[in-house]
Write an enzyme that holds these catalytic residues in place. Sequence first.
Site, mmCIF file in Angstrom:
data_model
loop_
_atom_site.group_PDB
_atom_site.id
_atom_site.type_symbol
_atom_site.label_atom_id
_atom_site.label_comp_id
_atom_site.label_asym_id
_atom_site.label_seq_id
_atom_site.Cartn_x
_atom_site.Cartn_y
_atom_site.Cartn_z
ATOM 1 C CG ASP A 15 95.320 31.838 33.605
ATOM 2 O OD1 ASP A 15 95.272 31.119 32.601
ATOM 3 O OD2 ASP A 15 95.816 32.978 33.611
ATOM 4 C CE LYS A 18 88.326 29.845 30.977
ATOM 5 N NZ LYS A 18 89.293 30.501 31.833
ATOM 6 N N GLY A 45 94.798 29.163 27.288
ATOM 7 C CA GLY A 45 95.594 27.968 27.544
ATOM 8 C C GLY A 45 94.858 27.102 28.548
ATOM 9 C CG HIS A 46 91.216 25.839 28.222
ATOM 10 N ND1 HIS A 46 89.956 25.700 27.712
ATOM 11 C CD2 HIS A 46 91.324 27.125 28.606
ATOM 12 C CE1 HIS A 46 89.338 26.878 27.762
ATOM 13 N NE2 HIS A 46 90.153 27.745 28.302
ATOM 14 C CD GLN A 177 90.674 34.610 26.397
ATOM 15 O OE1 GLN A 177 89.671 34.721 25.727
ATOM 16 N NE2 GLN A 177 91.661 33.807 26.049
#
Length: 335
Positions: A15, A18, A45-46, A177
Site C-alpha cells: 500500500d 506501487k 490492490g493497486h 505486497q
Amino acid sequence: MVNYADIIVDLQAGDTGKGKVAHSLAKKETEYTHIIRYNGGGNAGHTIYHNGVKYVTHFIPVGVIYGIKSIIGPGCVVNPNKLEEEIKELEKGGFKVRENLFIDKRVHIIKDEYLEEDSKDLKIGTTKTGNGPAYREKYNRTGLRAQDCKEISNYIIDIYEELYGKEDVKILFEGAQGFELDIDWGDYPYVTSSHCTVAGALQNGVPYNKVRKVYGVAKAYRTYVGNKKFEKPSEIFETIREIGKEYGATTGRPRQIDWFDLDSIKIAINVNGVTHIVINKLDVLESINTYHFIENNSLHLMATKEEFKNYIENNLKISCPSIKEVLFSETPYDI
Ligand code: IMP
Ligand code: MG
C-alpha cells in the site's frame, strides 16, 4: 532476448503506491515492451488514476492501460472468476485488455475451495482471497497450474518463449505486497505467502545481470493491515488514516499507522539493491505539519518538510551505497 528489466518493489508492508509508480513509469518510459506482475494474487490492490478515473486492479498489470503486453508471471496465483470480473471492469474504461493480457502456463490457480478455507482465517488477518492455500498447494506439489485450467486458456503463454523468442525485450516488473510481508523477510507469521523482493521478480525468468533500475517504493509514514498489533494509541494516527485514506483497497479494512522507519527501510533497500527510492504521500505529513521518523529505534522530529526530505535523502545516500536517487512525491501519487 531480454535487453533490460526495471523492477518495482515495495519497501514497507504494501500500500505504498506501487500501482501509481508503475502507471507513471509505463507512461514516461515508453520503451517498455512488457509489464510483468511477479508475485501474489487477488490479495493485492493497486489503485490507479487514469485520466481522472479510478481503477483498482488485483491481478492485471498496469500495461493493459497503455496497450503494453502485460504478463502475469509464474510467481503469481490467479483466481479465474475474479480475473474475468477485473477484465470486464477495465474494459469499461475502453482498454483492450484481452489483446494485451498473458498468463504464464506455470501460474497456480486459486480454487473456490481455497476462498472458503481462507475466509476462516482468524490468526493472520489475511485478505481472504485464497492466496495462502494456493501457494501451500503449489509448494506441496498438489496445485493446479494455469496450463491445466480451461477457463483462462485464451491467455496462456510460455513466458520463456515470450521473453527470449523476441529481440530487444524491455521489462517493467510490477510487484505486489511488500518487504515487511515477504514470506522470508517479513514478520513471520504475519506475512503473505510469496516473495515480494527483487529475488521474487527474477524468479519470473530474468537473470540478475539484466536488471537496470530497482525502484523501491515507500510512504512517508508506515501502514500495515492484518491481525498483529502495530499501531500505538495516538490521535495523530487516526488523523493520518483519515487524511491519507488508509483503508484497504482489497478489503476496506483500516490500515494501522506508524511513523517512517529508517532502520527497516535500510534493510529493505540493502536486500533489494534499490537504486531509486520513491517516497509517496509526503503531502499527508505536510497537511498535519508533523515530520516524525524513527532511526536507531528512537523517534525523531524535523521542523519542516525540507529538513525531513534532506535528512532522509542524505542519510539513505550515505548509508545505502546502491541508492542513486531519492524521489519524493509532492503531488499525491505521481513521481
Ligand atoms: P494474504 O496475502 O491474503 O494471505 O494476507 C497475509 C497478510 O498480508 C495480511 O496481513 C494481509 O493484510 C497482508 N496483505 C496481503 N496483500 C496485501 C496488500 O496488497 N497490501 C497490504 N497488505 C496485504
Ligand atoms: Mg494495496
